[in-house]
Design an enzyme around this catalytic site. Structure first.
Site, mmCIF file in Angstrom:
data_model
loop_
_atom_site.group_PDB
_atom_site.id
_atom_site.type_symbol
_atom_site.label_atom_id
_atom_site.label_comp_id
_atom_site.label_asym_id
_atom_site.label_seq_id
_atom_site.Cartn_x
_atom_site.Cartn_y
_atom_site.Cartn_z
ATOM 1 N N CYS A 137 31.746 47.082 55.322
ATOM 2 C CA CYS A 137 31.390 46.287 54.132
ATOM 3 C C CYS A 137 29.940 45.799 54.169
ATOM 4 O O CYS A 137 29.376 45.460 53.133
ATOM 5 C CB CYS A 137 32.333 45.103 53.981
ATOM 6 S SG CYS A 137 34.043 45.596 53.724
ATOM 7 N N ASN B 33 37.514 44.959 46.238
ATOM 8 C CA ASN B 33 36.560 45.116 47.334
ATOM 9 C C ASN B 33 36.210 46.601 47.461
ATOM 10 O O ASN B 33 37.039 47.405 47.886
ATOM 11 C CB ASN B 33 37.187 44.582 48.628
ATOM 12 C CG ASN B 33 36.249 44.666 49.825
ATOM 13 O OD1 ASN B 33 35.213 45.321 49.765
ATOM 14 N ND2 ASN B 33 36.623 44.020 50.911
ATOM 15 N N HIS C 91 28.639 40.303 49.023
ATOM 16 C CA HIS C 91 29.678 41.333 49.116
ATOM 17 C C HIS C 91 30.933 40.784 48.456
ATOM 18 O O HIS C 91 31.307 39.632 48.668
ATOM 19 C CB HIS C 91 29.942 41.666 50.580
ATOM 20 C CG HIS C 91 31.191 42.473 50.788
ATOM 21 N ND1 HIS C 91 31.451 43.603 50.052
ATOM 22 C CD2 HIS C 91 32.259 42.294 51.611
ATOM 23 C CE1 HIS C 91 32.625 44.096 50.429
ATOM 24 N NE2 HIS C 91 33.127 43.319 51.366
HETATM 25 N N1 ACO Z 1 51.563 40.093 47.585
HETATM 26 C C1 ACO Z 1 52.435 39.095 47.812
HETATM 27 N N2 ACO Z 1 52.549 38.515 49.017
HETATM 28 C C2 ACO Z 1 51.739 38.939 49.995
HETATM 29 C C3 ACO Z 1 50.822 39.978 49.821
HETATM 30 C C4 ACO Z 1 50.742 40.556 48.545
HETATM 31 N N3 ACO Z 1 49.894 41.560 48.247
HETATM 32 N N4 ACO Z 1 50.177 40.180 50.970
HETATM 33 C C5 ACO Z 1 50.663 39.310 51.873
HETATM 34 N N5 ACO Z 1 51.613 38.553 51.276
HETATM 35 C C6 ACO Z 1 52.414 37.482 51.859
HETATM 36 C C7 ACO Z 1 52.451 37.551 53.368
HETATM 37 O O1 ACO Z 1 53.428 38.461 53.798
HETATM 38 C C8 ACO Z 1 52.787 36.118 53.719
HETATM 39 O O2 ACO Z 1 54.164 35.937 53.544
HETATM 40 P P1 ACO Z 1 55.001 35.010 54.574
HETATM 41 O O3 ACO Z 1 54.373 33.655 54.459
HETATM 42 O O4 ACO Z 1 56.376 35.121 54.052
HETATM 43 O O5 ACO Z 1 54.769 35.641 55.921
HETATM 44 C C9 ACO Z 1 52.068 35.318 52.636
HETATM 45 O O6 ACO Z 1 51.807 36.241 51.570
HETATM 46 C C10 ACO Z 1 50.769 34.702 53.109
HETATM 47 O O7 ACO Z 1 50.023 35.693 53.804
HETATM 48 P P2 ACO Z 1 48.604 35.410 54.425
HETATM 49 O O8 ACO Z 1 48.108 36.645 55.069
HETATM 50 O O9 ACO Z 1 48.642 34.148 55.220
HETATM 51 O O10 ACO Z 1 47.786 35.108 53.088
HETATM 52 P P3 ACO Z 1 46.348 34.588 52.960
HETATM 53 O O11 ACO Z 1 46.300 33.353 52.194
HETATM 54 O O12 ACO Z 1 45.603 34.625 54.273
HETATM 55 O O13 ACO Z 1 45.705 35.720 52.027
HETATM 56 C C11 ACO Z 1 44.270 37.595 52.250
HETATM 57 C C12 ACO Z 1 45.667 37.048 52.481
HETATM 58 C C13 ACO Z 1 44.003 37.599 50.769
HETATM 59 C C14 ACO Z 1 44.213 39.010 52.804
HETATM 60 C C15 ACO Z 1 43.256 36.689 52.970
HETATM 61 O O14 ACO Z 1 43.630 36.468 54.292
HETATM 62 C C16 ACO Z 1 41.886 37.262 52.921
HETATM 63 O O15 ACO Z 1 41.277 37.349 51.900
HETATM 64 N N6 ACO Z 1 41.326 37.626 54.090
HETATM 65 C C17 ACO Z 1 40.034 38.216 54.147
HETATM 66 C C18 ACO Z 1 40.228 39.673 54.176
HETATM 67 C C19 ACO Z 1 39.174 40.413 53.455
HETATM 68 O O16 ACO Z 1 38.592 39.995 52.492
HETATM 69 N N7 ACO Z 1 38.928 41.591 53.962
HETATM 70 C C20 ACO Z 1 38.041 42.467 53.335
HETATM 71 C C21 ACO Z 1 37.316 43.243 54.311
HETATM 72 S S1 ACO Z 1 36.277 42.257 55.272
HETATM 73 C C22 ACO Z 1 35.224 41.706 54.220
HETATM 74 O O17 ACO Z 1 34.898 42.419 53.344
HETATM 75 C C23 ACO Z 1 34.784 40.309 54.365
#
Ligand code: ACO
Length: 323
Positions: free
Chosen positions: A113, A280, A250
């Site tokens: 990224c 993304n 980004h």
């Molecule tokens: N739809 C519905 N529920 C979902 C989904 C989905 N697509 N994905 C995960 N869940 C559920 C999980 O299973 C979890 O359920 P549980 O509580 O029963 O176990 C719940 O939602 C919460 O999951 P978390 O992973 O804790 O959710 P979080 O608030 O952290 O959000 C996310 C997840 C959006 C991926 C977040 O962590 C994030 O944005 N991280 C950064 C990742 C990123 O941006 N990466 C890109 C590449 S790196 C970069 O470019 C910076």
């Protein structure tokens, strides 16, 4: 002093839009969950005949048109991508060929990224070092082809697309009033490899593999890493947040973007956001956002623009430039 000035920009997106609603029928997710956690409403997905090289070449042509230049004017092509058409040769030489160029040189840059920030920094170093006068810097991706479409924790986040800029050597005064790249700050730390990676590759599995991510872990590191490198860019130039006209981050996640801007005291009106439209798109996200804001007249000549990214590796970096 030689400065690398943006002379033109262009983009390309696949024809097909995939909305959050459509994803609801593919995995156990909801529009509400995706919007609330990420800000993403839709993404573009490459179809038959659309590849990283085809999208990159289309964006490059648009950037050349806007600059009033032709491929004959370009010395170097750098393509930031983690989803090359082939393991080798580089997607950059594929694009070079599609542009009808057989002069100059072309190579790929792999920093996930952060790829576009790394490519801009590299192009600037080549220009200032006298190794090129005009460089096509392209970010192009087809992440849809490395997603596990049964994994709701990753497949809802990414999309495909490409953006390009033409950088040109221009004489500056050597002050921060110059147009062009003023500083680039790059960092990486391979200790974080397992938090965001692809579980395949030519030298390990002999397969392409799928993207794997510990989203919460990435989130935990993102804001701190991004803000550190932005502070370094301001320190290197003696400029401050008050001098900034536009932040073009980004586009990974609205919460990471807002959190970074808030920590630095950058008003949200100065932050360009396109994650809602594109998801993304990894190395393509910054040039897509840059082109949106420059194309509609928000970014004007003389504006101070901050590019920043963080991604797999981890890699992260910032470029401060005057438009
Ligand atoms: N739809 C519905 N529920 C979902 C989904 C989905 N697509 N994905 C995960 N869940 C559920 C999980 O299973 C979890 O359920 P549980 O509580 O029963 O176990 C719940 O939602 C919460 O999951 P978390 O992973 O804790 O959710 P979080 O608030 O952290 O959000 C996310 C997840 C959006 C991926 C977040 O962590 C994030 O944005 N991280 C950064 C990742 C990123 O941006 N990466 C890109 C590449 S790196 C970069 O470019 C910076």
């Amino acid at each position: 002093m030689i400065r690398s000035v943006v002379r033109g920009f262009g983009t390309a997106l696949p024809k097909r839009v995939l909305t959050n609603r459509e994803l609801e029928s593919m995995v156990d997710t909801s529009d509400e969950w995706i919007v609330q956690r990420t800000g993403i409403r839709q993404r573009y997905i490459a179809g038959e005949g659309e590849t990283t090289a085809s999208l990159g070449a289309e964006a490059a042509r648009a950037a050349l048109d806007r600059a009033g230049l032709s491929p004959a004017d370009i010395d170097l092509i750098i393509v930031a991508t983690s989803t090359p058409d082939n393991t080798f040769p580089a997607t950059a030489v594929n694009i070079q060929n599609r542009l009808g160029m057989s002069h100059g040189y072309a190579f790929d840059m792999q920093a996930v990224c952060s790829g576009f920030v790394y490519a801009m920094a590299t192009a600037d170093a080549y220009i200032r070092g006298g190794m090129a006068r005009r460089v096509l810097v392209i970010g192009a991706e087809t992440f849809s082809r490395i997603l596990d479409w049964t994994d709701r924790t990753t497949c809802v986040l990414f999309g495909d697309g490409a953006g390009a800029v033409v950088l040109e050597a221009l004489e500056g005064e050597g002050t921060v009033a110059d147009r062009g790249v003023l500083t680039s700050q790059l960092r990486s730390d391979g200790a974080h490899r397992d938090k965001l990676y692809v579980d395949g590759g030519p030298s390990t599995t002999g397969t392409v593999g799928h993207l794997r991510m510990e989203g919460r872990e990435v989130f935990k590191h993102a804001v701190g890493m991004i803000t550190d490198v932005i502070v370094a860019a301001f320190d290197a130039t003696g400029l401050s947040v008050d001098d900034l006209d536009w932040m073009v981050p980004h586009q990974a996640n609205r919460r990471i973007i807002d959190g970074s801007a808030k920590k630095l005291g950058i008003p949200l009106e100065k932050v360009v956001v396109t994650v809602d439209l594109h998801g993304n798109t990894s190395a393509a996200s910054i040039p897509l956002a840059l082109a949106a804001a420059a194309g509609d007249g928000r970014i004007k000549e003389g504006d101070l623009v901050l590019l920043e990214a963080m991604g797999g590796g981890f890699t992260w970096g910032a470029v401060l430039l005057r438009w």
